[in-house]
Each structure stands twice: as C-alpha cells, then as structure tokens.
Design a protein around this motif. Structure first.
Motif, PDB file in Angstrom:
ATOM      1  N   ARG A 289      -5.213  39.861  56.095  1.00 12.28           N
ATOM      2  CA  ARG A 289      -3.971  40.315  55.392  1.00 12.28           C
ATOM      3  C   ARG A 289      -4.589  40.377  53.891  1.00 12.28           C
ATOM      4  O   ARG A 289      -4.898  39.361  53.413  1.00 12.28           O
ATOM      5  CB  ARG A 289      -2.749  39.556  55.518  1.00 12.28           C
ATOM      6  CG  ARG A 289      -1.699  40.133  54.588  1.00 12.28           C
ATOM      7  CD  ARG A 289      -0.396  39.372  54.579  1.00 12.28           C
ATOM      8  NE  ARG A 289       0.441  39.996  53.738  1.00 12.28           N
ATOM      9  CZ  ARG A 289       1.902  40.154  54.036  1.00 12.28           C
ATOM     10  NH1 ARG A 289       2.328  39.856  55.117  1.00 12.28           N
ATOM     11  NH2 ARG A 289       2.526  40.541  53.123  1.00 12.28           N
ATOM     12  N   ARG A 290      -4.759  41.641  53.425  1.00 11.61           N
ATOM     13  CA  ARG A 290      -5.354  41.346  52.053  1.00 11.61           C
ATOM     14  C   ARG A 290      -4.058  40.812  51.084  1.00 11.61           C
ATOM     15  O   ARG A 290      -2.816  40.977  51.101  1.00 11.61           O
ATOM     16  CB  ARG A 290      -5.352  42.986  51.148  1.00 11.61           C
ATOM     17  CG  ARG A 290      -6.872  43.452  52.084  1.00 11.61           C
ATOM     18  CD  ARG A 290      -7.055  44.818  51.561  1.00 11.61           C
ATOM     19  NE  ARG A 290      -5.738  45.700  52.183  1.00 11.61           N
ATOM     20  CZ  ARG A 290      -5.609  46.892  51.806  1.00 11.61           C
ATOM     21  NH1 ARG A 290      -6.456  47.324  50.663  1.00 11.61           N
ATOM     22  NH2 ARG A 290      -5.003  47.707  52.384  1.00 11.61           N
ATOM     23  N   ARG A 291      -4.830  39.902  50.188  1.00 17.75           N
ATOM     24  CA  ARG A 291      -3.908  39.112  49.410  1.00 17.75           C
ATOM     25  C   ARG A 291      -3.145  39.969  48.142  1.00 17.75           C
ATOM     26  O   ARG A 291      -2.070  39.885  48.096  1.00 17.75           O
ATOM     27  CB  ARG A 291      -4.762  37.952  48.800  1.00 17.75           C
ATOM     28  CG  ARG A 291      -3.702  36.821  48.132  1.00 17.75           C
ATOM     29  CD  ARG A 291      -4.427  35.457  48.349  1.00 17.75           C
ATOM     30  NE  ARG A 291      -3.379  34.568  47.949  1.00 17.75           N
ATOM     31  CZ  ARG A 291      -2.641  34.113  48.942  1.00 17.75           C
ATOM     32  NH1 ARG A 291      -2.472  34.286  50.282  1.00 17.75           N
ATOM     33  NH2 ARG A 291      -1.530  33.174  48.333  1.00 17.75           N
ATOM     34  N   TRP A 292      -3.942  40.887  47.736  1.00 12.81           N
ATOM     35  CA  TRP A 292      -3.695  41.577  46.607  1.00 12.81           C
ATOM     36  C   TRP A 292      -3.566  43.194  46.952  1.00 12.81           C
ATOM     37  O   TRP A 292      -4.780  43.517  47.547  1.00 12.81           O
ATOM     38  CB  TRP A 292      -4.303  41.306  45.448  1.00 12.81           C
ATOM     39  CG  TRP A 292      -4.057  40.146  44.981  1.00 12.81           C
ATOM     40  CD1 TRP A 292      -4.913  39.141  45.077  1.00 12.81           C
ATOM     41  CD2 TRP A 292      -2.929  39.676  44.384  1.00 12.81           C
ATOM     42  NE1 TRP A 292      -4.333  38.115  44.430  1.00 12.81           N
ATOM     43  CE2 TRP A 292      -3.282  38.307  43.850  1.00 12.81           C
ATOM     44  CE3 TRP A 292      -1.531  40.171  44.004  1.00 12.81           C
ATOM     45  CZ2 TRP A 292      -2.067  37.564  43.215  1.00 12.81           C
ATOM     46  CZ3 TRP A 292      -0.886  39.429  43.283  1.00 12.81           C
ATOM     47  CH2 TRP A 292      -0.935  38.110  43.021  1.00 12.81           C
ATOM     48  N   SER A 293      -2.551  43.694  46.893  1.00 15.86           N
ATOM     49  CA  SER A 293      -2.580  45.619  47.272  1.00 15.86           C
ATOM     50  C   SER A 293      -3.374  46.154  46.103  1.00 15.86           C
ATOM     51  O   SER A 293      -3.314  45.699  44.920  1.00 15.86           O
ATOM     52  CB  SER A 293      -1.202  45.817  47.409  1.00 15.86           C
ATOM     53  OG  SER A 293      -1.354  47.203  47.596  1.00 15.86           O
TER      54      SER A 293
ATOM     55  N   VAL B 154      -2.384  48.864  45.135  1.00 14.09           N
ATOM     56  CA  VAL B 154      -1.504  49.231  44.115  1.00 14.09           C
ATOM     57  C   VAL B 154      -1.232  48.498  42.711  1.00 14.09           C
ATOM     58  O   VAL B 154      -0.957  49.214  41.793  1.00 14.09           O
ATOM     59  CB  VAL B 154      -0.162  49.358  44.856  1.00 14.09           C
ATOM     60  CG1 VAL B 154       0.517  48.044  44.858  1.00 14.09           C
ATOM     61  CG2 VAL B 154       0.837  50.314  44.391  1.00 14.09           C
ATOM     62  N   TRP B 155      -1.718  47.401  42.790  1.00 13.40           N
ATOM     63  CA  TRP B 155      -1.697  46.437  41.566  1.00 13.40           C
ATOM     64  C   TRP B 155      -2.591  47.205  40.355  1.00 13.40           C
ATOM     65  O   TRP B 155      -2.624  46.714  39.151  1.00 13.40           O
ATOM     66  CB  TRP B 155      -1.990  45.248  41.725  1.00 13.40           C
ATOM     67  CG  TRP B 155      -0.695  44.606  42.427  1.00 13.40           C
ATOM     68  CD1 TRP B 155      -0.807  44.203  43.664  1.00 13.40           C
ATOM     69  CD2 TRP B 155       0.361  43.929  41.759  1.00 13.40           C
ATOM     70  NE1 TRP B 155       0.394  43.716  44.036  1.00 13.40           N
ATOM     71  CE2 TRP B 155       1.170  43.663  42.821  1.00 13.40           C
ATOM     72  CE3 TRP B 155       1.222  44.361  40.494  1.00 13.40           C
ATOM     73  CZ2 TRP B 155       2.550  43.047  42.800  1.00 13.40           C
ATOM     74  CZ3 TRP B 155       2.198  44.000  40.378  1.00 13.40           C
ATOM     75  CH2 TRP B 155       3.001  43.522  41.322  1.00 13.40           C
TER      76      TRP B 155
ATOM     77  N   VAL C   3      -2.306  50.099  39.214  1.00 13.00           N
ATOM     78  CA  VAL C   3      -1.391  51.016  38.525  1.00 13.00           C
ATOM     79  C   VAL C   3      -0.974  50.095  37.313  1.00 13.00           C
ATOM     80  O   VAL C   3      -1.090  50.801  36.221  1.00 13.00           O
ATOM     81  CB  VAL C   3      -0.221  51.496  39.414  1.00 13.00           C
ATOM     82  CG1 VAL C   3       0.711  52.224  38.586  1.00 13.00           C
ATOM     83  CG2 VAL C   3      -0.924  52.232  40.558  1.00 13.00           C
ATOM     84  N   PRO C   4      -0.257  49.100  37.676  1.00 17.80           N
ATOM     85  CA  PRO C   4       0.368  48.477  36.211  1.00 17.80           C
ATOM     86  C   PRO C   4      -0.712  47.988  35.335  1.00 17.80           C
ATOM     87  O   PRO C   4      -0.856  47.948  34.140  1.00 17.80           O
ATOM     88  CB  PRO C   4       1.118  47.117  36.780  1.00 17.80           C
ATOM     89  CG  PRO C   4       0.535  46.977  38.185  1.00 17.80           C
ATOM     90  CD  PRO C   4       0.265  48.283  38.760  1.00 17.80           C
TER      91      PRO C   4
END
Lengths: 209, 548
Positions: free
Chosen positions: B15-19, B21-22, B24-25
C-alpha cells in the motif's frame, strides 16, 4: 426498520465507467475491462489534496490584481474584492452582489463544504447522511458557476482593446482563480459520497480495493 | 512439506503510503508562490517625491513618463509630516528602476500658460503626468524634491550655461528669450535674488549652435519692453520684438569697438545691463578722472552724460557734487572720467599720462557745457582746443586733475551780446548825429551847385542841336552815298565778271598747257633717257596698225 443492505456488503461493485454491477472479486469489469472498486480508491486522500491545492491558490487569486484597465485616466489594477467594492460604491449593487457571490462566496462555501464532507466521511461529525448528501449535490451543482468571473475577464480582455482609450489586460490572479475553480471541481468529483454513510454501517469498504 | 502440493502464494500488495495525487497541492503551492513572488518582484522600486501640492496628481492613475514613455505611476499620495507639502509615492516600472538617480528631477506636466509659451495642452484631456528627467549620478536615491516649475531646458541638452547679474530684474522671467541680433538663441532658465550682493542672478542657456557667439567681451542687456530715453543725444525710443515686450528678454552682442576675446565657457558670469546703450557704454574704459569747475548752472547735466572731444566720445560725467570742491568755492564741480587714449591720439602720442593733459591744457584744451538737445535741454561736456582762450594751467585737487573750463555757448553768446551793447552805449551818438546834420547841409549846397551845372549842360546841348540843324550837316549823307557807289564799282571789277578775273583765268590755262607738255617730255625721258641726245625713234617691234 428493515435494514438496507449495501452492495458493498454483498461484495458487489459498480463499474466506474459503465455502471455494471459485478462481484468485486473479478478485479475488472466483465463488460468494459476497467478496474473494479467497491469505492473510489483513495477518494478522501485525493479530495484533500485537490482541496488543499485550491486553498493555496485561493490566496493569490484574491490578493493579486485580476484585471488591469489602462485608459485615458491612467492605469488601474483591480483585485476581485476591489472590483466588487468599486461596483458597490458606484451603486451597482446587483452586479456587486453577483460578482461577490460567484467569485468570493461560492468558492469559499464550496471549500468549507468539502472540508466538512471530508470530515463527515471519516465520521467525525454528527450530521445526518441525508443533509450531507444534499450538501454534496449542491456543491457539485454550483461549482461550475464560479467560472463566471473567468469568463467575464476573458470576454473583457477580448472586447476592450480600444488602444489609447481603454484596454483591459488579464492579471495574474485570473490564472489562480481559474485553477481554484477547476481544483474544487476535481475535489468534488474525487469525493465518494457513499463514504458518508459507510462508516455508519461499520463497514470500511474503502480498505478493500 | 510435500513438493507436489501447491502452496498458496501470498500476493503482497504494497500500500503506497503517499498517493501521487499529493503532487497537485504541492504544484499548486509552487504556482501560487511563484505568482505572488513574481507579482512583488515585478514591482519596481518606490520613489518618494515631494511636491507643494497634489494638484492634478491622482493616486493610482497619474503616470510618470520620460520622453513620453511611461516609466512608472503614482501609487499613493500622502501629506508630508509637516503638512506643508505632499509626498507622492511613485512606483517605478521594474525595467526603469535605474532612473532613480540622486540628481534625477521630477515635475508635474499640466497645462501652463504664460506670455512666452503655452505648454502641456495635451494633458487637458489625458490628465497631468509627472515627467522624470534622469540625472547623471551613479548614486541611487529614494527621496526627491519635485520641481514646481518645469525646467526650461533639460540639463542633458548640450549648450552654454551662463549667469547674468543684474541690478534690476525688470520683466525678465524664467523662459524669457535671449536674442542675438533679434534672433532667439537661448532662454532664461532660472532667476534668483542674490541677497548678499543685492542683485538678481539669471541663469541662462544658450543653445549649443550659438554658444560660440558669446565671447569674453560680450555684453548682455535687457530688451524688455519699451525703452524711452531723453538725454543729451535727444529722444531715443527702442522696442524689441512683441514677445520680448510682453515677456521680457535679453540680448547680447560684442559692442562696436570692443574686442570679442575668447569664447565663453560654462558658468561664466556676465553683467546684465539695463539697456543697449548702457551695454555699449560699458566697453568704454575710462582710465582717468578729472574735475571741471563751471561758473554757470549745470542744470541739464546729469551723471552719465557724455563727455566729447569735438564730437568724439571721450568719457562721461560721473558725479556732480560740491563734495569735490574746495570750501568757499561757488563754482560747480563736475567729476568726469575720460579715456586718455582718445585725447592722446588727438595730440602728441609720445607723451605720458600726466604730461599729456598738462601739454593739452597749455595748448588751449578747455571744457565747456554744450546743449546736446534743444528739446530736452540736456547738456554734455565738450572739450576743444580754444586758441584764444585765456592762458591757464592744470591743477590738482586730491590727485584729480582740474581742467580749466570756458563758459558754454549760450552763456558766451550772452556775454558777447552784452559787450556789444555796452560798446553801443559808449558810442558818442549825439555828436555823430550833429555831424550828420552838418553833412546833410553840405549835401544840400552841393545839390544846388549840381543843379546849376545841369543848367549849363542844357545850354551846351542846345548849341549842339543848332549845329546839327545847319544845311551842311544835312547834306553830309548824300556825299557819303556817292562815295560808297564809287567804292562798289571798283570792287566789282575784281569780282567774277570783272576784267581782272578774266585775265587771271587765261594765265592759268596757259600755265596748265605748259605743265602738260612738260609731263610729256618727262615721260619720254623716262622711257628712253637717251632720247634727249638721240632723238625719238619708233620701237623695234612693228606695231600692227588697225585698218583704216
């Protein structure tokens, strides 16, 4: 009260693309071959990230000039708020109200609503899922109208190019404002409203792929 | 564990800890930060310019321009702390940040109307703007004092900048033209009152093309308005161009007789004379002061009046004051200054200063007052060598030479008329008249005698008449007539029809014939010189004869 059994509890997932309900064990939709998930994967995480990005960009959108009007009387740089105030001072209350609502109120409310929804999805608020779902629909519905501002500036820039008399140039804020609108729409899209009641049933389908 | 049993294999999914998608911010943060940074970085520096009033300056609108190119704008206007001026905060455009030099100048361009010019008309519609003139300094600055009046000429324009010092400002103002022979070559840029020297200082600008006209010996004078002067030279009215009359002006030239000298350089100081004649007088360089004592009224003689030598300018009157006269002297002392050179040229050139005047006075140099203009009654001092002047010597009072004077023209005439009248008075008129009477008596006697003589002459005439009326006298014309007839007959015999004439003609004919035969003879001798001895012979060649 008859208990409503969710599809997730039966191990059935609706395809994101074609909407066909199939057992989630299949992994891919038998009809369109797109991956099957019980819930939108990483929905909250995505929503949060888009939301944060929108919030960050919201600051320059409001602080920097959105439009530069150069004309005989000199050059004026207007931010969104100063434009609203100018209209208000001139007595154009309706225009001022529209711009204020579309450009300032709605984005803020939208972001607040999304934050609330995100918290609600993790069960940290006591609001009923019915209200939250209504809020979600409202957020999605109203979101696109925030682009009014961007369109106004785009039209003005295209129309008002009368050389020395008057010219309108877009300011740096308009880019960030457009980004805010798009990002909040993404945030609303990536939010899975089913999460709003999932935690009530105790199931945590999000943990399953 | 048997090898044939298929062991279930765990499918490990990280399970990736950080997607992703982060991103983007993070990107949003970067974009927002960049936008804000760019916005503030793109803003140029601020200049705080102090003006007297914020008249026609608007915050956020008024632009700052350099040669009509926008280089910034007025961001805000605040009252200064002492409430006596305003401070305009000027936001420069970033690419022109380098214009904020220490000696840069700011002024407001708005419609201005003056007698000499109308400027800034374009700002009536577009609104005022602030003009920036960059300085030369390398030191940057943030605080400036704006000019209330636009500088007439930009400091960067090449040309000659001079200072004129005048006793009176007249109508010369900032922007007034400077003329050379009526042609505008420059302008007054600034005027100020020099309190220490109680004079007016004008800073003038001469265009580069004409800068070489200003020389060391150049004189400047005020041409403002109409100059009317009544002096020993009569009335003088001089006007300049209409513009100069309205707004004032100055002119310059090298006066006649002056030396041009070296070209002027920046910052040179010249005296601004009140008018043209004052400027012309200024080159006159009197090197000697003299005193004149007049035993007559000097009314009409003014300081500055000309001193002339037989009509040539020699100097001028400096002062008329009893200050210079010894106590108890009622003569009017007139202090003059003269150019001894002119005098030297008129007399002996080899003499030195002191000897010159002594010799000149000995040989009759005298000063007298003359009327320059009968209309104004102004006097001037006239020097001349008077041959019959009473002998006088030069004297000195406080080292100032005293030149003897004569009473002036009118006074002299008056004295002469008086003398004539006195002489007339002294004449023995009665006696003379008595003699006249006697003479008249004698004349009467003489006339009577003359009358008697005339009577005798009448008698003699009567005798003559009698003689003429006698017969002999009457016949005289007839005899004369006969004599004349005889004379005519004798003369006629000599005429063309007379006998004498015929004889003469014949004689001439004969003479002609003789000459002809002589010619024949001479021809024959020429052909055959021996024919004189051997006689004439026919020629050897037979000459054919024409048939008869």
């Amino acid at each position: 009260m008859k208990e409503i059994r969710s599809a997730a509890a039966e191990g059935l997932a609706s395809c994101h693309l074609c909407g066909k309900v199939s057992p989630v064990e299949l992994g891919t939709c038998p009809r369109c071959r797109s991956p099957l998930h019980l819930r939108k994967p990483r929905s909250l995480e995505r929503t949060w990230s888009f939301l944060l990005a929108a919030m960050v960009l919201y600051l320059p959108a409001n602080l920097l000039p959105i439009m530069t009007v150069a004309g005989i009387g000199g050059t004026s740089h207007d931010t969104i708020m100063s434009g609203v105030l100018n209209f208000w001072k001139k007595g154009d209350y309706l225009v001022a109200a529209i711009i204020f609502t579309a450009s300032i109120l709605i984005p803020i409310l939208k972001m607040i609503a999304l934050v609330w929804l995100c918290f609600a999805a993790t069960g940290r608020t006591g609001a009923s899922p019915k209200t939250l779902v209504r809020l979600y629909h409202l957020t999605e519905l109203v979101g696109r109208w925030s682009m009014v501002d961007v369109f106004v500036v785009a039209i003005l820039v295209a129309l008002v190019q009368i050389g020395a008399l008057s010219s309108v140039f877009p300011g740096p804020a308009i880019v960030s404002f457009a980004a805010v609108v798009v990002l909040t729409m993404f945030a609303a899209m990536s939010f899975d409203p089913r999460l709003l009641w999932d935690h009530r049933t105790g199931a945590d389908p999000a943990d399953h792929p | 564990m048997s090898p044939d049993t298929e062991e279930p294999r765990a499918i490990v999914r990280h399970r990736r800890r950080w997607s992703s998608v982060w991103v983007v911010p993070l990107a949003a943060l970067a974009v927002a930060g960049w936008l804000v940074w760019k916005h503030y970085a793109d803003r140029g520096p601020v200049a705080h310019v102090r003006f007297e009033t914020a008249d026609s300056i608007e915050s956020g609108k008024t632009e700052v321009r350099l040669r009509s190119v926008r280089v910034g704008f007025v961001e805000s206007i605040d009252l200064a702390e002492d409430l006596r001026s305003i401070v305009a905060d000027i936001r420069m455009d970033p690419e022109y940040a380098g214009l904020l030099r220490q000696d840069s100048r700011f002024w407001v361009v708005k419609p201005r109307f003056s007698a000499s010019s109308i400027s800034g008309l374009s700002t009536i519609i577009s609104g005022a703007y602030i003009e920036l003139e960059p300085g030369e300094s390398r030191i940057m600055a943030q605080h400036f004092d704006g000019l209330e009046e636009p500088p007439v000429t930009s400091a960067t324009v090449p040309g000659l900048r001079l200072t004129l010092v005048a006793e009176d400002a007249g109508s010369l103002a900032v922007g007034s033209p400077i003329y050379y022979r009526g042609f505008e070559v420059g302008r007054v840029e600034r005027r100020s009152l020099d309190i220490d020297n109680r004079s007016i200082r004008f800073e003038v600008f001469i265009e580069e093309d004409y800068a070489s006209l200003v020389r060391e010996g150049t004189c400047f004078w005020n041409t403002s308005g109409i100059d009317f002067a009544a002096g020993a030279d009569g009335f003088k009215l001089s006007t300049s161009s209409l513009q100069a009359m309205l707004s004032g002006g100055a002119a310059f030239a090298v006066p006649k007789g002056g030396t041009a000298g070296e070209p002027a350089s920046n910052g040179d100081i010249y005296k601004l004379h009140a008018n043209e004649s004052a400027a012309k007088d200024s080159i006159f360089n009197p090197d000697r002061r003299c005193l004149l004592f007049f035993e007559q009224s000097v009314r009409g003689l003014q300081p500055g009046a000309p001193v002339e030598f037989r009509g040539l300018p020699l100097g001028r009157v400096v002062e008329i004051s009893f200050r210079h006269s010894p106590p108890g002297d009622s003569r009017v002392p007139v202090l003059i200054e003269i150019d001894a050179d002119t005098l030297r040229q008129a007399s002996d050139r080899n003499l030195d200063e002191s000897q010159l005047l002594t010799t000149a006075v000995r040989s009759g140099l005298r000063a007298r007052l003359s009327t320059g203009s009968l209309l104004t009654g102004a006097l001037f001092v006239d020097f001349d060598f008077v041959t019959d002047a009473p002998p006088a010597e030069i004297s000195y009072i406080d080292d100032i030479a005293v030149i003897p004077t004569l009473s002036s023209g009118l006074l002299q005439i008056e004295a002469k008329v008086n003398a004539i009248l006195t002489k007339l008075e002294a004449l023995p008129l009665d006696e003379t008249l008595g003699k006249f009477g006697k003479a008249a008596d004698e004349i009467a006697i003489t006339i009577a005698e003359a009358r008697a003589t005339l009577a005798e002459a009448e008698g003699a005439m009567a005798g003559a008449k009698k003689l003429l009326s006698r017969d002999e006298t009457q016949n005289l014309p007839a005899e004369l007539d006969a004599t004349l007839k005889q004379l005519r007959a004798s003369v006629e015999s000599l005429g063309p029809n007379g006998s004498v004439q015929g004889d003469l003609a014949r004689t001439l004919d004969e003479l002609r014939a003789a000459l002809r035969s002589f010619k024949t003879l001479s021809d024959a001798i020429e052909d055959k010189p021996n024919s004189l001895i051997f006689g004439r012979e026919g020629s050897g060649d037979p000459v054919p004869r024409a048939k008869r």
